[in-house]
Scaffold this motif. Structure first.
Motif, PDB file in Angstrom:
ATOM      1  N   VAL A 126      -2.593   0.120   1.627  1.00  0.00           N
ATOM      2  CA  VAL A 126      -3.025  -1.170   1.091  1.00  0.00           C
ATOM      3  C   VAL A 126      -2.145  -2.277   1.668  1.00  0.00           C
ATOM      4  CG1 VAL A 126      -3.238  -2.601  -0.989  1.00  0.00           C
ATOM      5  CG2 VAL A 126      -3.931  -0.193  -1.044  1.00  0.00           C
ATOM      6  N   ILE A 127      -2.786  -3.366   2.049  1.00  0.00           N
ATOM      7  CA  ILE A 127      -2.074  -4.548   2.540  1.00  0.00           C
ATOM      8  C   ILE A 127      -2.322  -5.698   1.570  1.00  0.00           C
ATOM      9  CG2 ILE A 127      -1.847  -6.217   4.426  1.00  0.00           C
ATOM     10  CD1 ILE A 127      -2.909  -4.010   6.309  1.00  0.00           C
ATOM     11  N   ILE A 128      -1.252  -6.351   1.151  1.00  0.00           N
ATOM     12  CA  ILE A 128      -1.357  -7.544   0.303  1.00  0.00           C
ATOM     13  C   ILE A 128      -0.834  -8.746   1.080  1.00  0.00           C
ATOM     14  CG2 ILE A 128      -0.587  -8.695  -1.803  1.00  0.00           C
ATOM     15  CD1 ILE A 128      -0.335  -6.059  -3.170  1.00  0.00           C
ATOM     16  N   PRO A 129      -1.721  -9.618   1.569  1.00  0.00           N
ATOM     17  CA  PRO A 129      -1.253 -10.875   2.159  1.00  0.00           C
ATOM     18  C   PRO A 129      -0.779 -11.795   1.027  1.00  0.00           C
ATOM     19  CG  PRO A 129      -3.505 -10.308   2.860  1.00  0.00           C
ATOM     20  CD  PRO A 129      -3.172  -9.471   1.672  1.00  0.00           C
ATOM     21  N   ALA A 130       0.404 -12.364   1.148  1.00  0.00           N
ATOM     22  CA  ALA A 130       0.961 -13.146   0.048  1.00  0.00           C
ATOM     23  C   ALA A 130       1.602 -14.433   0.551  1.00  0.00           C
ATOM     24  CB  ALA A 130       1.989 -12.308  -0.719  1.00  0.00           C
ATOM     25  N   THR A 144      -1.760   6.224 -11.659  1.00  0.00           N
ATOM     26  CA  THR A 144      -1.761   7.680 -11.826  1.00  0.00           C
ATOM     27  C   THR A 144      -1.772   8.391 -10.471  1.00  0.00           C
ATOM     28  OG1 THR A 144      -4.194   7.629 -11.987  1.00  0.00           O
ATOM     29  CG2 THR A 144      -2.924   7.568 -14.051  1.00  0.00           C
ATOM     30  N   ASP A 145      -2.318   7.732  -9.457  1.00  0.00           N
ATOM     31  CA  ASP A 145      -2.383   8.297  -8.106  1.00  0.00           C
ATOM     32  C   ASP A 145      -2.197   7.145  -7.121  1.00  0.00           C
ATOM     33  OD1 ASP A 145      -2.711   9.989  -6.000  1.00  0.00           O
ATOM     34  OD2 ASP A 145      -4.851  10.332  -6.292  1.00  0.00           O
ATOM     35  N   PRO A 146      -0.970   6.670  -6.939  1.00  0.00           N
ATOM     36  CA  PRO A 146      -0.720   5.443  -6.178  1.00  0.00           C
ATOM     37  C   PRO A 146      -1.040   5.591  -4.692  1.00  0.00           C
ATOM     38  CG  PRO A 146       1.343   6.541  -6.689  1.00  0.00           C
ATOM     39  CD  PRO A 146       0.273   7.273  -7.450  1.00  0.00           C
ATOM     40  N   PRO A 147      -1.156   4.467  -3.991  1.00  0.00           N
ATOM     41  CA  PRO A 147      -1.376   4.521  -2.538  1.00  0.00           C
ATOM     42  C   PRO A 147      -0.215   5.218  -1.843  1.00  0.00           C
ATOM     43  CG  PRO A 147      -1.662   2.282  -3.382  1.00  0.00           C
ATOM     44  CD  PRO A 147      -1.058   3.087  -4.487  1.00  0.00           C
ATOM     45  N   ASN A 148      -0.480   5.740  -0.663  1.00  0.00           N
ATOM     46  CA  ASN A 148       0.594   6.322   0.134  1.00  0.00           C
ATOM     47  C   ASN A 148       1.492   5.238   0.716  1.00  0.00           C
ATOM     48  OD1 ASN A 148      -2.010   8.159   0.523  1.00  0.00           O
ATOM     49  ND2 ASN A 148      -0.189   9.457   0.529  1.00  0.00           N
ATOM     50  N   THR A 149       0.864   4.094   1.021  1.00  0.00           N
ATOM     51  CA  THR A 149       1.606   2.967   1.587  1.00  0.00           C
ATOM     52  C   THR A 149       1.100   1.669   0.990  1.00  0.00           C
ATOM     53  OG1 THR A 149       1.857   4.135   3.700  1.00  0.00           O
ATOM     54  CG2 THR A 149       2.239   1.753   3.712  1.00  0.00           C
ATOM     55  N   LEU A 150       2.021   0.825   0.573  1.00  0.00           N
ATOM     56  CA  LEU A 150       1.685  -0.530   0.146  1.00  0.00           C
ATOM     57  C   LEU A 150       2.546  -1.483   0.964  1.00  0.00           C
ATOM     58  CD1 LEU A 150       0.402  -2.693  -1.638  1.00  0.00           C
ATOM     59  CD2 LEU A 150       2.172  -2.238  -3.356  1.00  0.00           C
ATOM     60  N   LEU A 151       1.888  -2.325   1.735  1.00  0.00           N
ATOM     61  CA  LEU A 151       2.590  -3.275   2.608  1.00  0.00           C
ATOM     62  C   LEU A 151       2.310  -4.693   2.128  1.00  0.00           C
ATOM     63  CD1 LEU A 151       4.212  -3.948   5.162  1.00  0.00           C
ATOM     64  CD2 LEU A 151       2.066  -3.864   6.452  1.00  0.00           C
ATOM     65  N   VAL A 152       3.358  -5.380   1.691  1.00  0.00           N
ATOM     66  CA  VAL A 152       3.245  -6.782   1.303  1.00  0.00           C
ATOM     67  C   VAL A 152       3.650  -7.630   2.505  1.00  0.00           C
ATOM     68  CG1 VAL A 152       3.998  -8.583  -0.289  1.00  0.00           C
ATOM     69  CG2 VAL A 152       3.818  -6.209  -1.083  1.00  0.00           C
ATOM     70  N   VAL A 153       2.746  -8.496   2.944  1.00  0.00           N
ATOM     71  CA  VAL A 153       3.038  -9.386   4.069  1.00  0.00           C
ATOM     72  C   VAL A 153       3.281 -10.788   3.509  1.00  0.00           C
ATOM     73  CG1 VAL A 153       2.289 -10.291   6.286  1.00  0.00           C
ATOM     74  CG2 VAL A 153       1.569  -7.996   5.571  1.00  0.00           C
ATOM     75  N   ASP A 154       4.534 -11.200   3.521  1.00  0.00           N
ATOM     76  CA  ASP A 154       4.903 -12.531   3.047  1.00  0.00           C
ATOM     77  C   ASP A 154       4.591 -13.539   4.153  1.00  0.00           C
ATOM     78  OD1 ASP A 154       6.069 -14.789   1.951  1.00  0.00           O
ATOM     79  OD2 ASP A 154       8.076 -14.226   2.636  1.00  0.00           O
ATOM     80  N   ASP A 155       3.589 -14.364   3.910  1.00  0.00           N
ATOM     81  CA  ASP A 155       3.126 -15.312   4.926  1.00  0.00           C
ATOM     82  C   ASP A 155       3.741 -16.690   4.691  1.00  0.00           C
ATOM     83  OD1 ASP A 155       1.676 -16.549   6.957  1.00  0.00           O
ATOM     84  OD2 ASP A 155      -0.027 -16.971   5.641  1.00  0.00           O
ATOM     85  N   ASN A 156       4.918 -16.881   5.249  1.00  0.00           N
ATOM     86  CA  ASN A 156       5.493 -18.226   5.289  1.00  0.00           C
ATOM     87  C   ASN A 156       5.741 -18.803   3.898  1.00  0.00           C
ATOM     88  OD1 ASN A 156       6.379 -19.805   7.489  1.00  0.00           O
ATOM     89  ND2 ASN A 156       4.799 -21.338   7.099  1.00  0.00           N
ATOM     90  N   ASP A 192      -5.806 -13.290   9.013  1.00  0.00           N
ATOM     91  CA  ASP A 192      -4.773 -13.203  10.051  1.00  0.00           C
ATOM     92  C   ASP A 192      -3.523 -12.499   9.506  1.00  0.00           C
ATOM     93  OD1 ASP A 192      -6.351 -14.453  11.912  1.00  0.00           O
ATOM     94  OD2 ASP A 192      -5.382 -16.428  11.709  1.00  0.00           O
ATOM     95  N   THR A 193      -3.183 -12.790   8.256  1.00  0.00           N
ATOM     96  CA  THR A 193      -2.013 -12.151   7.633  1.00  0.00           C
ATOM     97  C   THR A 193      -2.280 -10.665   7.412  1.00  0.00           C
ATOM     98  OG1 THR A 193      -1.479 -14.243   6.543  1.00  0.00           O
ATOM     99  CG2 THR A 193      -0.411 -12.262   5.691  1.00  0.00           C
ATOM    100  N   PHE A 194      -3.487 -10.336   6.955  1.00  0.00           N
ATOM    101  CA  PHE A 194      -3.878  -8.927   6.801  1.00  0.00           C
ATOM    102  C   PHE A 194      -3.778  -8.200   8.140  1.00  0.00           C
ATOM    103  CE2 PHE A 194      -7.201  -5.741   7.326  1.00  0.00           C
ATOM    104  CZ  PHE A 194      -6.959  -4.881   6.277  1.00  0.00           C
ATOM    105  N   ASN A 195      -4.311  -8.812   9.196  1.00  0.00           N
ATOM    106  CA  ASN A 195      -4.297  -8.171  10.513  1.00  0.00           C
ATOM    107  C   ASN A 195      -2.873  -7.993  11.040  1.00  0.00           C
ATOM    108  OD1 ASN A 195      -7.068  -7.828  10.692  1.00  0.00           O
ATOM    109  ND2 ASN A 195      -7.402  -9.813  11.649  1.00  0.00           N
TER     110      ASN A 195
END
Length: 281
Positions: free
Chosen positions: A5-9, A27-39, A77-80
């Motif tokens: 999961v990607i969270i653009p923030a 109960t069954d979390p993602p394997n990866t959670l990536l928070v992208v802090d956009d500026n 763009d942040t997601f990508n």
């Protein structure tokens, strides 16, 4: 199924902690959670970093970008930017930073994709607070997979060519999934709290961008007018209708580049008109 999961923030300090807490207690979390802090200029990065220090499956990165407000494009763009750093996943999610998930969200998502090999896209439903109650955020049909909380199967995501960097990305992706014979699904039992209603702070420019998106999806003018009328009705704003239509006409005369091919556009128009006629008769 491996879930990323990607969270653009961008300046999401007010909501981010509640959002990330809802991921941590899954109960069954993602394997990866990536928070992208956009500026961000607030504590978004510090809050995300606190969670990343406690959970090895959470990562936070920073992206430098323009301060210009660009609906649709900036978030995609942040997601990508985040997507370039991921590779090993079966399901890829784009989630907003202002949502609170039920504890079994990803458990149900995994079950749904595993039980239907044609499923390309899936989400729950968004609810906003009104007074002391949480009510359905009525800006889309309950059959529409909403942009802030959606998961894609990797095969579907690749087939549709990823996300379009502009307003309307979360509509064109659904239509292209159907074009490529994937199914979409809503799980109504998964009620997601949307802490900031969609459209908060929208300007005339934003609404005209909606009309531009309709043109880029190759809607014809009558279909675009119906879509604009529906949006204006849902937003209880007659002005929105005219702003959207002006946006469409402006994009037409400028011959702006379109999101989809001629063949895809033909499918989209036929699909949309079939839906309109089905509601009338």
């Amino acid at each position: 199924m491996r879930v990323s999961v990607i969270i653009p923030a961008h300046n999401e300090a007010q909501y981010l902690e509640a959002c990330l807490n809802s991921f941590v207690v899954q109960t069954d979390p993602p394997n990866t959670l990536l928070v992208v802090d956009d500026n961000s200029t607030d504590r978004t990065f510090q809050i995300a970093s606190k969670f990343a220090s406690k959970h090895d499956w959470i990562t936070v990165v920073q992206r430098q970008s323009t301060d210009e407000h660009m609906p649709g494009k900036k978030v995609v763009d942040t997601f990508n930017f985040g997507l370039q750093q991921l590779s090993d996943y079966d399901l890829i999610g784009k989630f907003d930073a202002d949502i609170v998930l039920p504890k079994n969200y990803f458990e149900h998502m995994r079950n749904s994709f595993q039980s239907n090999w044609k499923l390309g896209m899936c989400s729950g439903l968004l609810y906003i607070k009104k007074g002391d109650e949480w009510i359905y955020e009525d800006i889309a049909d309950k059959t529409h997979v909403r942009g802030p909380i959606k998961l894609y199967h990797k095969a579907c995501f690749n087939k549709i060519g990823g996300l379009r960097p502009a307003t309307g990305w979360d509509t064109v992706d659904t239509l292209l999934a159907k074009y490529h014979d994937f199914e979409t699904q809503i799980l109504p039992e998964l009620r997601v709290r949307h802490l900031r209603p969609t459209g908060h702070g929208y300007s005339t420019k934003n609404y005209r961008a909606k009309g531009q998106a309709l043109y880029k999806m190759r809607y014809d003018l009558p279909l675009a007018k119906l879509a604009a009328l529906k949006m204006a009705w849902q937003a209880k704003s007659p002005l929105l209708y005219f702003q959207t239509v002006f946006g469409y006409i402006g994009a037409f005369f400028k011959s702006e580049p379109q999101f989809v091919t001629v063949q895809e556009g033909r499918f989209i128009r036929a699909y949309r008109w079939k839906g309109v006629i089905g509601k009338l008769f």
